[in-house]
Every structure is written in structure tokens, then in C-alpha cells.
Design a protein around this motif. Sequence first.
Motif, PDB file in Angstrom:
ATOM      1  N   ARG A 156       2.736  -0.793  15.432  1.00 32.10           N
ATOM      2  CA  ARG A 156       3.100   0.597  15.151  1.00 32.10           C
ATOM      3  C   ARG A 156       2.314   1.177  13.980  1.00 32.10           C
ATOM      4  NH1 ARG A 156       9.713   0.204  15.269  1.00 32.10           N
ATOM      5  NH2 ARG A 156      10.002   0.416  17.523  1.00 32.10           N
ATOM      6  N   LEU A 157       1.953   0.326  13.039  1.00 32.23           N
ATOM      7  CA  LEU A 157       1.298   0.809  11.830  1.00 32.23           C
ATOM      8  C   LEU A 157      -0.229   0.784  11.912  1.00 32.23           C
ATOM      9  CD1 LEU A 157       3.609  -0.815   9.117  1.00 32.23           C
ATOM     10  CD2 LEU A 157       3.706   1.492  10.078  1.00 32.23           C
ATOM     11  N   GLU A 158      -0.772   0.508  13.085  1.00 32.61           N
ATOM     12  CA  GLU A 158      -2.229   0.527  13.234  1.00 32.61           C
ATOM     13  C   GLU A 158      -2.811   1.918  13.010  1.00 32.61           C
ATOM     14  OE1 GLU A 158      -4.748  -1.984  13.951  1.00 32.61           O
ATOM     15  OE2 GLU A 158      -3.063  -2.935  12.942  1.00 32.61           O
ATOM     16  N   THR A 159      -1.999   2.947  13.197  1.00 31.50           N
ATOM     17  CA  THR A 159      -2.503   4.319  13.041  1.00 31.50           C
ATOM     18  C   THR A 159      -2.467   4.821  11.600  1.00 31.50           C
ATOM     19  OG1 THR A 159      -0.293   5.167  13.556  1.00 31.50           O
ATOM     20  CG2 THR A 159      -1.855   5.001  15.380  1.00 31.50           C
ATOM     21  N   VAL A 160      -1.972   4.012  10.685  1.00 29.74           N
ATOM     22  CA  VAL A 160      -1.812   4.460   9.297  1.00 29.74           C
ATOM     23  C   VAL A 160      -3.166   4.777   8.669  1.00 29.74           C
ATOM     24  CG1 VAL A 160      -1.238   3.630   6.970  1.00 29.74           C
ATOM     25  CG2 VAL A 160       0.399   3.360   8.830  1.00 29.74           C
ATOM     26  N   ARG A 161      -3.246   5.962   8.049  1.00 34.18           N
ATOM     27  CA  ARG A 161      -4.448   6.366   7.314  1.00 34.18           C
ATOM     28  C   ARG A 161      -4.207   6.398   5.814  1.00 34.18           C
ATOM     29  NH1 ARG A 161      -6.866  11.733   8.596  1.00 34.18           N
ATOM     30  NH2 ARG A 161      -4.703  12.424   8.739  1.00 34.18           N
ATOM     31  N   ASP A 162      -3.026   6.798   5.403  1.00 33.21           N
ATOM     32  CA  ASP A 162      -2.724   6.927   3.977  1.00 33.21           C
ATOM     33  C   ASP A 162      -1.582   5.982   3.613  1.00 33.21           C
ATOM     34  OD1 ASP A 162      -4.603   8.987   3.838  1.00 33.21           O
ATOM     35  OD2 ASP A 162      -3.087  10.500   4.321  1.00 33.21           O
ATOM     36  N   VAL A 163      -1.823   5.149   2.613  1.00 32.88           N
ATOM     37  CA  VAL A 163      -0.808   4.201   2.131  1.00 32.88           C
ATOM     38  C   VAL A 163      -0.440   4.590   0.707  1.00 32.88           C
ATOM     39  CG1 VAL A 163      -0.275   1.796   1.599  1.00 32.88           C
ATOM     40  CG2 VAL A 163      -1.694   2.354   3.600  1.00 32.88           C
ATOM     41  N   PHE A 164       0.839   4.849   0.485  1.00 34.93           N
ATOM     42  CA  PHE A 164       1.350   5.218  -0.831  1.00 34.93           C
ATOM     43  C   PHE A 164       2.200   4.062  -1.356  1.00 34.93           C
ATOM     44  CE2 PHE A 164       0.807   9.084   1.627  1.00 34.93           C
ATOM     45  CZ  PHE A 164       0.232   9.973   0.736  1.00 34.93           C
ATOM     46  N   ASN A 165       1.783   3.466  -2.446  1.00 36.75           N
ATOM     47  CA  ASN A 165       2.570   2.370  -3.014  1.00 36.75           C
ATOM     48  C   ASN A 165       3.341   2.869  -4.228  1.00 36.75           C
ATOM     49  OD1 ASN A 165       3.760  -0.022  -3.688  1.00 36.75           O
ATOM     50  ND2 ASN A 165       1.912  -0.938  -4.544  1.00 36.75           N
ATOM     51  N   ALA A 166       4.626   3.136  -4.024  1.00 35.27           N
ATOM     52  CA  ALA A 166       5.513   3.555  -5.112  1.00 35.27           C
ATOM     53  C   ALA A 166       6.487   2.442  -5.471  1.00 35.27           C
ATOM     54  CB  ALA A 166       6.287   4.809  -4.703  1.00 35.27           C
ATOM     55  N   ALA A 167       6.212   1.225  -5.031  1.00 37.54           N
ATOM     56  CA  ALA A 167       7.107   0.095  -5.305  1.00 37.54           C
ATOM     57  C   ALA A 167       6.793  -0.478  -6.671  1.00 37.54           C
ATOM     58  CB  ALA A 167       6.935  -0.975  -4.238  1.00 37.54           C
ATOM     59  N   ALA A 168       7.825  -0.704  -7.456  1.00 37.74           N
ATOM     60  CA  ALA A 168       7.662  -1.328  -8.768  1.00 37.74           C
ATOM     61  C   ALA A 168       9.026  -1.804  -9.237  1.00 37.74           C
ATOM     62  CB  ALA A 168       7.081  -0.350  -9.779  1.00 37.74           C
ATOM     63  N   LEU A 169       8.998  -2.760 -10.133  1.00 41.17           N
ATOM     64  CA  LEU A 169      10.225  -3.211 -10.792  1.00 41.17           C
ATOM     65  C   LEU A 169      10.213  -2.615 -12.190  1.00 41.17           C
ATOM     66  CD1 LEU A 169      12.750  -4.927 -10.520  1.00 41.17           C
ATOM     67  CD2 LEU A 169      11.430  -6.902 -11.305  1.00 41.17           C
ATOM     68  N   PHE A 170      11.055  -1.608 -12.413  1.00 35.99           N
ATOM     69  CA  PHE A 170      11.082  -0.873 -13.676  1.00 35.99           C
ATOM     70  C   PHE A 170      12.365  -1.217 -14.404  1.00 35.99           C
ATOM     71  CE2 PHE A 170      11.529   3.602 -15.706  1.00 35.99           C
ATOM     72  CZ  PHE A 170      11.108   3.100 -16.928  1.00 35.99           C
ATOM     73  N   ARG A 171      12.235  -2.082 -15.375  1.00 32.84           N
ATOM     74  CA  ARG A 171      13.376  -2.464 -16.201  1.00 32.84           C
ATOM     75  C   ARG A 171      12.837  -3.153 -17.439  1.00 32.84           C
ATOM     76  NH1 ARG A 171      15.849  -5.563 -12.752  1.00 32.84           N
ATOM     77  NH2 ARG A 171      15.663  -7.599 -13.766  1.00 32.84           N
ATOM     78  N   PHE A 172      13.425  -2.876 -18.574  1.00 30.75           N
ATOM     79  CA  PHE A 172      13.026  -3.556 -19.790  1.00 30.75           C
ATOM     80  C   PHE A 172      13.796  -4.870 -19.909  1.00 30.75           C
ATOM     81  CE2 PHE A 172      12.283   1.004 -20.853  1.00 30.75           C
ATOM     82  CZ  PHE A 172      10.903   0.924 -20.870  1.00 30.75           C
ATOM     83  N   GLY A 173      13.178  -5.829 -20.568  1.00 33.42           N
ATOM     84  CA  GLY A 173      13.801  -7.134 -20.718  1.00 33.42           C
ATOM     85  C   GLY A 173      13.555  -8.067 -19.552  1.00 33.42           C
ATOM     86  N   LEU A 174      12.605  -7.737 -18.683  1.00 35.79           N
ATOM     87  CA  LEU A 174      12.281  -8.591 -17.553  1.00 35.79           C
ATOM     88  C   LEU A 174      11.612  -9.880 -18.023  1.00 35.79           C
ATOM     89  CD1 LEU A 174      10.669  -5.920 -15.198  1.00 35.79           C
ATOM     90  CD2 LEU A 174      12.811  -7.129 -14.749  1.00 35.79           C
ATOM     91  N   GLY A 175      11.759 -10.933 -17.235  1.00 35.31           N
ATOM     92  CA  GLY A 175      10.957 -12.123 -17.436  1.00 35.31           C
ATOM     93  C   GLY A 175       9.547 -11.881 -16.920  1.00 35.31           C
TER      94      GLY A 175
END
Length: 359
Positions: free
Chosen positions: A84-103
Motif C-alpha cells: 500500500r505504501l509503494e506510492t508514498v512520495r513524501d515522508v514526514f517523521n514527527a516521531a520523537a520521545l520528548f521528556r526530560f530525565g530520560l535514560g
Amino acid sequence: MTFRESGAGDALVVGATGFVGRWLTAELLGRGRAVAVAVRGGAGRGAELRGWLREHGVDDQGLLVVGADIARPDLGLDVEDRERLETVRDVFNAAALFRFGLGREEARRANVDGAVNVARWAAARPRLRRLVHVSGYRVASDGRLAYPVPARELDALYRRLGAYEASKLEGDAAVRAVAEETGAPLTAVHPATVIGHSATGEAGQYIGLAETVRDLWAGRLPALAGSRRTFVPVVTVDHLARFMAAVPEYDEGAYRAHRVLDDATPHLPELVGLLARHLGVRPPRVTLPVGLVRRLPRALTGVEPETLSFLSEDRYDTSSADALAKEAGLSHPPVEDALRRWADRLVADRFGVRPGGGP
């Protein structure tokens, strides 16, 4: 129009259930694009996102939800979703782990390894037009690391900045290295502190500057760390979403980077004073130098040490972002009005504390 039926089924948002990701998804769908979202947690998270979109008046017929895990090199996609994703042209990566005190390793899994996995997956798309990677304005201001970062330099970076900011710096360097190696066209978007929607104040994220507003509201902010010229810029989440959605339409070339922030943001003491007057509470009486606060016990100051590196008098070059925004017909909403609406919404939302005391 469904993702499969659309001839432009070409946008994938990674991290679509997060604060920035969901507003970006809404913006892309509102532009008539067919959007796939990669979510971890299966159908439940997808249903939650669809419910949020419908509550905000967004038609979700062009939305495809796929289960994914950025901790895996192939994003954990099954055979059907890969097709299904073979047609993808634009990839937006908004994934992140946002927290202070992380290991350190916890932060790196999401903000470095996960970012690399998304970048490599995007680079393998046969129709890729643009990879848009979300980082941060202080990341852009810190210069370019060479990746892989030598172990001694990396250790020093994590000691100096803490796991969150150091992992974002390392992740930015890693994604640039992947793009250079693979030839994937990359835009790094470096937003300032993201506040709520300019019209409604709606946020959904309650750390960082939001914690300062929380302490102000609760009468627990007798002093500010910084100086009278400390600059903690902001950007509204709706402006950021519009900007990101426009990036693939306007950016060309192998690599572009944009700091997205409102340069009209008041200096931090003025910003806090503005919100204190609006909320009817007492503003902090004194401002303490960051170096002094850093030396004092956290139990005394109540300040998260990892936030201190953000308390700077630096100003930032926004010329590339301003040029793209102008070309796309975008402008920042009035920042002081947006700050007031955001503060009102934070109070109304009890700063993200649910009944019973949980976050």
C-alpha cells in the motif's frame, strides 16, 4: 476518497498520534491529500486518531492507518501495508520521545535509531520526493556533528545536555548522514517551543514552557532562571503544521533546513509577565543567572537541569523558513494573542492532569 482510490496516495506521517503529528495529519487531509499514518499500538491508536480528527471537523476518508514500529529497520510493516505504501512520495517523521530525565539508551532508541530507520525506509521509496524530519531549534544552532560521533565526544555531549537534547542532536546528524549516503532529498524542520493552536489554544503537550506556566498559575514561580534578554521562542502548532505540509511543494535539492519560530516572541521575563497579567497572578520577583541556578540543588530551585541549556540569549536565523512561508502564503498569527489562548487552555485542561491525579 480512500488512500487506495486516490491518485495522490503519497504522504506518510510517522508519529501521527503525537502533538505535532496529529495536527500535521489534519492539515494534509484538509488539503485533500490521501495520508497514511504509521502508528504503534494497533487499531486502538488509529481509532483514537480518527476520533480526534472527526472532532476537529477533518474528513478522514483519505486516511490509511498502518501498524509500525520505528525501532525496526523495516518499520515492522506487514506485506500488505508495504504494498500500500509503494506510492508514498513524501515522508514526514514527527516521531520523537520528548521528556526530560530520560535514560541515554531509551532516548537513543527513538530519537536516533528510530530516526535512522525512518530515513532508510524513506530513501528506499521508488517515488520519494521529500523526507521531512522534525528536530529542534537548539539542535540547528549547535553546529553539525560528524556521524557516527566519536565515543568520547558523544559521552561528553550526553553529560553536558542530558539525554533528550543530546539524542536529538545525534539523531539530526544521523539522518543527515543517511540522506547523504542514499541520496534521499531531506528537509530538516527545526521548530521552536510548540504552543497550542492559535485560535483555540489547544495543546495536548504539557512539558517544557508549559510547566513554567503551570508553576506561575500555582504560585510556585517566585524567580525565573535566565536574564532579562533570555529568548525562548515559540511557534503555534497550526502554523508549524501548515509550514511542514508546504515543505515538499517548495523545497528542492539534496538538503534544506529551516528554523521555524516566531521572532516576535517576547523575551522570557516579558512573556511570563504577559501571562501573569492575563491570568491574574503574581509574576516572578527576581531573575537568577543560569550559572547560579545550575549550581544550586534541584530540590531548592525546582528546575529540571536539562531545561537550562534552552535558557539562552541567542537569536536564530529564520531567513530560509521566512522565505518558504512567504512563497507559500503563510504568516505567524499574532504571538501574544496565541500565548494568552494557550495559557487559558492549559489552565482549562488542568495542565494535562486527569481526574485522579494521573497525567
